[in-house]
Design a protein around this motif. Structure first.
Motif, short mmCIF file in Angstrom:
data_model
loop_
_atom_site.label_atom_id
_atom_site.label_comp_id
_atom_site.label_asym_id
_atom_site.label_seq_id
_atom_site.Cartn_x
_atom_site.Cartn_y
_atom_site.Cartn_z
N SER A 1 39.54 36.84 37.35
CA SER A 1 38.47 37.91 36.92
C SER A 1 39.21 38.81 36.00
CB SER A 1 37.94 38.30 38.10
OG SER A 1 36.94 39.27 37.38
N SER B 1 38.95 40.16 32.14
CA SER B 1 38.49 41.51 31.74
C SER B 1 39.51 42.17 30.78
CB SER B 1 38.28 42.45 33.12
OG SER B 1 39.53 42.61 33.85
N ASP C 1 40.76 33.82 42.40
CA ASP C 1 39.44 34.05 41.57
C ASP C 1 39.69 35.65 41.19
OD1 ASP C 1 38.42 31.68 42.10
OD2 ASP C 1 37.31 32.46 43.73
#
Length: 303
Positions: free
Chosen positions: A208, A212, A204
């Motif tokens: 993430s 970004s 995860d």
């Protein structure tokens, strides 16, 4: 007692063993189940034509790609994957690369035995004695884990170097053929090593971070071709070419990752290493042939 019958390994039995270890859903991928689908573009270098006549690598195209992670314990070391599709108009190639330049098994039989030794027992854990005994009698299956132990993963999928473990015959417009290995290197994203293994394994967090970085700016990867030398081993994917890190490599082109795609886009694609446009041939090693068949089986089961 093994859940699989004795006898020679088949691609189907390997897929079953992979899923038994990962304990994935019936329609999930047998390996690299967790991933992020992305889109981008590919721009060839002027040198690409010297290596291959494949239009996938010598002409600009859109790119569909998938970053992924696989394995999260000491028995199946963590790998990262980067699969991508180049080309268009019937000249598509699909290339599968990973964060380690070698595979953990030389033959399909050895791969199945490696996996069977790691299938969890009633307590949900593999038998460590069985794993140790297999490793002792098959020392080449430790090469991948040893490489991982000596090369900690970067903190980001965007800063990871990805390798094709197979030797691909590449033919240029002059009819000259030589073996190459694919190496996909981040451009300007070489990050520091992960602070700890928990961070490196946190899918995860990796996804993430990737999201970004894509939102902040384009991510670029150089698609490199490592060039063979006489006598290089092309049939054994558990060993590297001599001086592989220092040898000559040509940049085939650049992949620019520009956005995130729905998972369904890559689920539909299910990149198959057998899909190669003319100019890049199928590697001659046994594991590639098995991999081709295994991806067909996995793709059928995911439907």
């Amino acid at each position: 007692m093994s859940k699989f019958p004795n006898g020679a390994a088949t691609p189907a039995s390997v897929v079953d063993a992979l899923k038994a270890i990962a304990d994935t859903q019936p329609r999930a991928r047998a390996s690299f189940a967790q991933g992020r689908c992305v889109r981008g573009t590919y721009a060839p270098s002027d040198l690409a034509k010297e290596i291959t006549k494949s239009q996938s690598f010598t002409k600009p195209s859109r790119v569909l790609a998938r970053f992924s992670a696989d394995g999260d314990n000491i028995n199946i070391p963590l790998l990262r994957g980067f699969s991508f599709r180049l080309g268009s108009n019937g000249q598509r190639s699909e290339v599968l690369t990973q964060s380690v330049p070698i595979h953990f098994a030389r033959t399909l039989d050895q791969m199945l035995a490696f996996l069977r030794a790691r299938i969890p027992g009633p307590d949900g854990k593999p038998n460590r004695n069985k794993v140790a005994a297999f490793s002792a009698s098959n020392p080449e299956t430790r090469h991948q884990a040893d490489y991982i132990a000596a090369h900690p993963l970067p903190a980001s999928l965007a800063g990871t170097t990805y390798w094709g473990v197979h030797a691909f015959p590449a033919t240029n417009s002059k009819g000259e053929t030589r073996f190459i290995k694919f190496k996909v290197m981040p451009v300007g994203e070489e990050g520091s090593h992960a602070a700890n293994q928990a961070t490196a394994n946190a899918t995860d967090l990796l996804q993430s971070d990737l999201d970004s970085r894509i939102a902040a700016r384009d991510l670029r990867f150089s698609v490199m071709a490592l060039l063979d030398r006489p006598g290089d081993p092309v049939m054994d994917v558990t060993i590297r070419w001599p001086d592989e890190d220092a040898r000559e490599a040509l940049r085939l082109g650049t992949i620019v990752v520009t956005g995130v795609e729905p998972s369904e886009a890559c689920d539909e694609a299910l990149f198959n290493p057998a899909n190669l446009a003319e100019g890049i041939g199928h590697p001659p090693d046994e594991m590639f042939a098995a991999r081709r068949a295994a991806y067909d089986i996995s793709q059928t089961r995911c439907r």
